[in-house]
Scaffold this motif. Structure first.
Motif, PDB file in Angstrom:
ATOM      1  N   MET A  17       0.814  -1.219   0.000  1.00 51.09           N
ATOM      2  CA  MET A  17       0.000   0.000   0.000  1.00 51.09           C
ATOM      3  C   MET A  17       0.846   1.266   0.000  1.00 51.09           C
ATOM      4  N   GLY A  18       2.152   1.117   0.073  1.00 55.27           N
ATOM      5  CA  GLY A  18       2.999   2.293   0.107  1.00 55.27           C
ATOM      6  C   GLY A  18       3.170   2.887   1.485  1.00 55.27           C
ATOM      7  N   VAL A  19       2.810   2.143   2.527  1.00 52.07           N
ATOM      8  CA  VAL A  19       2.944   2.630   3.895  1.00 52.07           C
ATOM      9  C   VAL A  19       4.366   2.355   4.384  1.00 52.07           C
ATOM     10  N   THR A  20       5.043   3.378   4.858  1.00 54.17           N
ATOM     11  CA  THR A  20       6.415   3.223   5.337  1.00 54.17           C
ATOM     12  C   THR A  20       6.529   3.377   6.837  1.00 54.17           C
ATOM     13  N   LEU A  21       5.504   3.910   7.479  1.00 56.06           N
ATOM     14  CA  LEU A  21       5.492   4.118   8.924  1.00 56.06           C
ATOM     15  C   LEU A  21       4.460   3.165   9.532  1.00 56.06           C
ATOM     16  N   PRO A  22       4.856   2.286  10.443  1.00 60.66           N
ATOM     17  CA  PRO A  22       3.902   1.317  10.998  1.00 60.66           C
ATOM     18  C   PRO A  22       2.964   1.946  12.026  1.00 60.66           C
ATOM     19  N   LEU A  23       2.272   2.993  11.561  1.00 56.07           N
ATOM     20  CA  LEU A  23       1.383   3.735  12.452  1.00 56.07           C
ATOM     21  C   LEU A  23       0.145   4.150  11.667  1.00 56.07           C
ATOM     22  N   LEU A  24      -1.023   3.886  12.238  1.00 54.16           N
ATOM     23  CA  LEU A  24      -2.287   4.183  11.584  1.00 54.16           C
ATOM     24  C   LEU A  24      -3.079   5.182  12.402  1.00 54.16           C
ATOM     25  N   ALA A  25      -3.820   6.038  11.702  1.00 47.42           N
ATOM     26  CA  ALA A  25      -4.758   6.949  12.360  1.00 47.42           C
ATOM     27  C   ALA A  25      -6.108   6.261  12.411  1.00 47.42           C
ATOM     28  N   ALA A  81      -1.198   9.735   5.926  1.00 48.34           N
ATOM     29  CA  ALA A  81      -0.501   9.096   4.811  1.00 48.34           C
ATOM     30  C   ALA A  81       0.748   9.871   4.420  1.00 48.34           C
ATOM     31  N   GLU A  82       0.672  11.176   4.456  1.00 47.32           N
ATOM     32  CA  GLU A  82       1.833  11.985   4.085  1.00 47.32           C
ATOM     33  C   GLU A  82       2.960  11.843   5.096  1.00 47.32           C
ATOM     34  N   ALA A  83       2.625  11.421   6.318  1.00 49.87           N
ATOM     35  CA  ALA A  83       3.662  11.138   7.326  1.00 49.87           C
ATOM     36  C   ALA A  83       4.269   9.758   7.125  1.00 49.87           C
ATOM     37  N   GLY A  84       3.721   8.991   6.192  1.00 49.83           N
ATOM     38  CA  GLY A  84       4.200   7.639   5.926  1.00 49.83           C
ATOM     39  C   GLY A  84       3.300   6.551   6.454  1.00 49.83           C
ATOM     40  N   GLY A  85       2.245   6.954   7.201  1.00 46.19           N
ATOM     41  CA  GLY A  85       1.321   5.979   7.752  1.00 46.19           C
ATOM     42  C   GLY A  85       0.079   5.817   6.904  1.00 46.19           C
ATOM     43  N   LEU A  86      -1.045   5.602   7.571  1.00 46.31           N
ATOM     44  CA  LEU A  86      -2.301   5.383   6.857  1.00 46.31           C
ATOM     45  C   LEU A  86      -3.450   5.786   7.774  1.00 46.31           C
ATOM     46  N   THR A 109      -8.214  11.983  -4.467  1.00 42.91           N
ATOM     47  CA  THR A 109      -7.573  13.066  -5.218  1.00 42.91           C
ATOM     48  C   THR A 109      -6.179  13.381  -4.686  1.00 42.91           C
ATOM     49  N   ALA A 110      -5.924  13.039  -3.415  1.00 37.87           N
ATOM     50  CA  ALA A 110      -4.598  13.282  -2.842  1.00 37.87           C
ATOM     51  C   ALA A 110      -3.587  12.222  -3.262  1.00 37.87           C
ATOM     52  N   GLY A 111      -4.080  11.105  -3.813  1.00 39.93           N
ATOM     53  CA  GLY A 111      -3.193  10.058  -4.291  1.00 39.93           C
ATOM     54  C   GLY A 111      -2.412   9.349  -3.200  1.00 39.93           C
ATOM     55  N   VAL A 112      -3.038   9.167  -2.042  1.00 38.63           N
ATOM     56  CA  VAL A 112      -2.350   8.540  -0.904  1.00 38.63           C
ATOM     57  C   VAL A 112      -3.036   7.229  -0.534  1.00 38.63           C
ATOM     58  N   PRO A 113      -2.309   6.317   0.126  1.00 42.12           N
ATOM     59  CA  PRO A 113      -2.969   5.098   0.618  1.00 42.12           C
ATOM     60  C   PRO A 113      -3.947   5.439   1.733  1.00 42.12           C
ATOM     61  N   PRO A 143      -8.302   0.461  -0.960  1.00 41.12           N
ATOM     62  CA  PRO A 143      -7.166  -0.407  -0.606  1.00 41.12           C
ATOM     63  C   PRO A 143      -7.410  -1.273   0.624  1.00 41.12           C
ATOM     64  N   LEU A 144      -8.078  -0.706   1.645  1.00 38.85           N
ATOM     65  CA  LEU A 144      -8.258  -1.400   2.912  1.00 38.85           C
ATOM     66  C   LEU A 144      -9.637  -1.100   3.468  1.00 38.85           C
ATOM     67  N   ALA A 145     -10.340  -2.118   3.890  1.00 42.95           N
ATOM     68  CA  ALA A 145     -11.655  -1.932   4.522  1.00 42.95           C
ATOM     69  C   ALA A 145     -11.649  -2.629   5.872  1.00 42.95           C
TER      70      ALA A 145
END
Length: 336
Positions: A1-9, A26-31, A53-57, A118-120
């Motif tokens: 999914m392009g996530v580089t930070l193992p942290l979710l909101a 997502a811009e911080a590397g999370g999701l 539209t932001a093109g983020v995971p 991507p994720l539900a």
């Protein structure tokens, strides 16, 4: 999914989570997750489109049907007990009929199948296996919130890909599948161990995580990622109301409690006048009590009154800060 930070909101239904918060995570590397709860299918679709539209995971989260029918007599008695609060804002709650809806469940599932994400994730109930299979067939990773090893087995049997392990310390609603009972006070690290021994699925840790140290411990215990919610409620991108934000920062509100008073499901919040008056008498009954108290809560928010609104908060709420969400996420991950 392009996530580089193992942290979710975490998904915070009712306004806390916004497309801007999801994008910042997502811009911080999370999701982050767009919560579908309490939204019409059209509003849910609109928020998905804004994040796309932001093109983020990103992920979404739905309340899976697991109703707690309210006893009609208990409902009437509870409605009558709310008269002082309702009268304060000119609200008539005694005329609100029992509402037992499913939050547009099928329409939202149809949306996710026609326009896959991507994720539900799912909370409150476990979707039927054929729904999980259909979502996975559409290319969606499926997550399920669980609060015990038994629930983890049920979710695994349904075919989900990943489990969000929610401890009792979490703010807002508990994801328990048995909302008639308050979940036991099992520490998150112990719960992760019990569930890891029961199923072979990746685990995401959630519940009261609000410091770099607590996030690092959760990941070191075996979680592939940590999920944080309350600590983001004062962020610039949060949709939390001003009285809610202010209450989270109030050092006099250092404790939390689990209450059914607002929605008929167990949820962790800051104590206030409403919880003091009604926690002991509120019956189990979701979503009926949610619809019953909603007009009072909305009126109180509009008036800036924190004493009659649901001040959802996890046990780490005093660590919530007023700054950009990306800064909060980056700081929380610094000990990983």
């Amino acid at each position: 999914m392009g996530v580089t930070l193992p942290l979710l909101a975490a998904p915070m239904a009712g306004g806390g989570s916004t497309p801007e918060l999801v994008t910042a995570a997502a811009e911080a590397g999370g999701l982050g997750f767009i919560p579908a709860g309490y939204k019409t299918p059209a509003a849910f679709a609109e928020q998905i489109a804004r994040v796309r539209t932001a093109g983020v995971p990103f992920g979404v989260n739905l309340f899976a049907p697991n109703p707690v029918p309210v006893d009609p007599g208990d409902y009437r008695r509870y409605a009558a007990s709310l008269r002082p609060e309702a009268d304060r804002y000119g609200v008539d709650v005694t005329g609100i009929a029992v509402t037992e809806d499913d939050d547009h469940w099928q329409d939202k599932i149809d949306l996710l199948l026609s326009d896959p994400v991507p994720l539900a994730g799912f909370t409150f109930g476990v979707p039927e296996a054929h729904i999980v299979k259909a979502l996975r067939g559409a290319g969606t990773v499926v997550a399920q919130t669980v609060t015990s090893a038994e629930e983890a087995r049920l979710a695994a049997d349904a075919g989900v890909d990943v489990l969000v392990v929610q401890a009792y310390t979490a703010g807002g609603h508990s994801g328990t599948l048995t909302p008639e009972r308050i979940p036991p006070a099992t520490p998150l690290t112990q719960l992760l161990g019990e569930i890891a021994a029961a199923v072979r699925l990746p685990l995401i840790a959630a519940g009261g995580l609000a410091t770099p140290e607590s996030v690092a411990v959760a990941v070191a215990t075996g979680a592939v990622a940590a999920c944080v919610g309350t600590v983001l409620l004062r962020s610039d991108e949060s949709g939390a109301s001003q009285p809610h934000r202010d209450a989270l920062a109030d050092p006099a509100r250092g404790q939390t409690l689990v209450t059914r008073a607002f929605t008929g499901r167990p949820a962790r919040a800051l104590p206030n006048v409403f919880t003091d008056r009604h926690s002991a008498t509120a019956p189990a009954g979701y979503p009926a009590l949610h619809h019953l108290t909603s007009p009072i809560r909305k009126a109180a928010v509009a008036a800036g009154d924190p004493e009659l609104i649901n001040l959802w908060a996890g046990t780490g709420h005093l660590h919530a800060t007023a700054e950009p969400a990306a800064q909060i996420m980056t700081r929380l991950a610094q000990a990983l």
